[in-house]
Design an enzyme around this catalytic site. Structure first.
Site, PDB file in Angstrom:
ATOM      1  N   LYS A  19     -11.240  76.028  19.033  1.00 12.18           N
ATOM      2  CA  LYS A  19     -10.253  76.608  18.118  1.00 12.18           C
ATOM      3  C   LYS A  19      -8.936  76.788  18.861  1.00 12.18           C
ATOM      4  O   LYS A  19      -8.927  77.258  19.998  1.00 12.18           O
ATOM      5  CB  LYS A  19     -10.762  77.990  17.657  1.00 12.18           C
ATOM      6  CG  LYS A  19     -10.118  78.488  16.390  1.00 12.18           C
ATOM      7  CD  LYS A  19     -10.774  77.871  15.183  1.00 12.18           C
ATOM      8  CE  LYS A  19     -10.532  78.637  13.910  1.00 12.18           C
ATOM      9  NZ  LYS A  19     -11.151  77.952  12.761  1.00 12.18           N
ATOM     10  N   THR A  79     -16.242  77.276  14.658  1.00  9.75           N
ATOM     11  CA  THR A  79     -14.992  77.618  15.351  1.00  9.75           C
ATOM     12  C   THR A  79     -14.405  78.906  14.775  1.00  9.75           C
ATOM     13  O   THR A  79     -13.711  79.645  15.468  1.00  9.75           O
ATOM     14  CB  THR A  79     -13.961  76.471  15.299  1.00  9.75           C
ATOM     15  OG1 THR A  79     -13.544  76.279  13.951  1.00  9.75           O
ATOM     16  CG2 THR A  79     -14.527  75.181  15.861  1.00  9.75           C
TER      17      THR A  79
END
Ligand SMILES: O=c1[nH]c(=O)c2[nH]c(=O)[nH]c2[nH]1
Length: 329
Positions: A19, A79
């Site tokens: 991320k 994520t």
């Protein structure tokens, strides 16, 4: 008969996911106090009343292969969950630096999810500076209102791997400062370069040198990057102040030479560093009016047009030792 040997290249598959742009604002983190003082900077630390960061995380591990090849998500840490993990751990962090935070969260990821083999985290810090408030005895910094500094940002990255004995090892650690933009209005030159059929640039003996600069450094001991021992920590602000001081003090013949000298000075001030590296970009203003009516030195400039030149250079402790030996001669 001789057979041709075929070179077998052992390629390691690229595989990671993660991320980016996880924005973290933690208030009242531990203040960074007790840093080493240097002549080039009046910087004395960070209150960390706002500890703000833009963070990126990437995780690796063979367990994730089937998510790519078979669409099997059973081992996948979403994520979105990684984002939550980083934010929640910001509340648990007891240290005073982004470097320390990135290493702390990387190890927590490895601890929580045994199938993760390595974590890489990087971040850019948002400097929030106290605004000045009038008081009865002059101006004083507000402890409530902050102005966000946008251009110059401390940066850091860390890679932590799980070892065979299920411990954690810091494989790579970098600290830095990004986005310096420095202009020296006079006193810089650029001449003596190759002149041939491709040369159109006139030599310059006094140019308005404008540079964009990103600087990165490595510690001898990655533990020093965490700031737990503040006098071993190198603040991005101090490195930026050394860069601007050198720019002021040196009449540079080129950006190449300027960044080398900044590198030597930083390594001299901070012997706990092993290496410092630079990426510079030349934004030297274009001169439009050479002489103006009302001031002896006045000129008029505009921004340069693309394309822009760049330089990359690293300076090591050995360079510093050689330069100091040369100076003593
Ligand atoms: O500092 C500079 N280095 C160069 O290599 C270069 N080349 C150029 O065109 N201008 C500049 N300036």
């Amino acid at each position: 008969m001789k057979t041709k040997s075929v070179q077998k290249v052992a390629t390691k598959r690229t595989m990671y996911y993660g991320k980016a742009d996880v924005f973290v604002y933690r208030t009242y983190a531990k203040p960074l106090k007790g840093i080493r003082e240097i002549p080039e900077s009046s910087f004395r630390g960070r209150s960390n009343i706002i500890f703000g960061m833009d963070i990126q995380v990437a995780i690796k591990g063979n367990a994730f292969l089937s998510s790519f090849t078979e669409g099997d998500n059973t081992q996948v840490v979403a994520t979105d969950s990684m984002k939550n993990f980083i934010l929640r751990h910001a509340g648990d962090y007891t240290g005073a630096t982004m470097e320390g935070f990135l290493e702390f969260v990387s190890k927590e990821f490895l601890q929580k999810y045994p199938h993760i083999e390595a974590v890489t985290m990087s971040g850019q810090q948002f400097p929030f500076n106290e605004v000045e408030i009038p008081t009865e005895s002059g101006f004083a910094p507000s402890e409530l209102v902050f102005r966000q500094g946008l251009v110059e940002q401390p940066s850091a990255s860390v890679q932590v791997e799980r070892t065979a004995d299920d411990q954690y090892e810091v494989i790579e650690q970098t600290s830095g400062v990004k986005g310096l933009r420095l202009i020296k209005v006079k006193g810089s030159s650029f001449y003596g370069y190759i002149k041939d059929e491709y040369t159109t640039l006139p030599e310059s003996f006094d140019r308005p040198l404008f540079i964009y600069l990103d600087i990165n450094w490595h510690y001898e001991d990655t533990d020093d990057a965490k700031g737990d021992q503040p006098d071993q920590y190198v603040c991005a602000e101090q490195v930026a102040h050394i860069a601007q001081t050198l720019f002021h003090q040196e009449d540079s013949p080129s950006i190449q030479n300027l960044i080398y000298k900044i590198g030597l000075r930083v390594l001299k001030r901070f012997p706990q560093l092993a290496e410092i590296s630079f990426v510079s970009n030349n934004r030297t203003w274009e001169t439009i009016v050479e002489e103006v009516s009302y001031s002896a030195d006045g000129k008029v400039f505009t921004d340069p047009r693309p394309p822009y030149g760049f330089q990359g250079f690293s300076v090591t402790k050995e360079d510093l030792a050689l330069a100091e030996a040369e100076e003593e001669k």
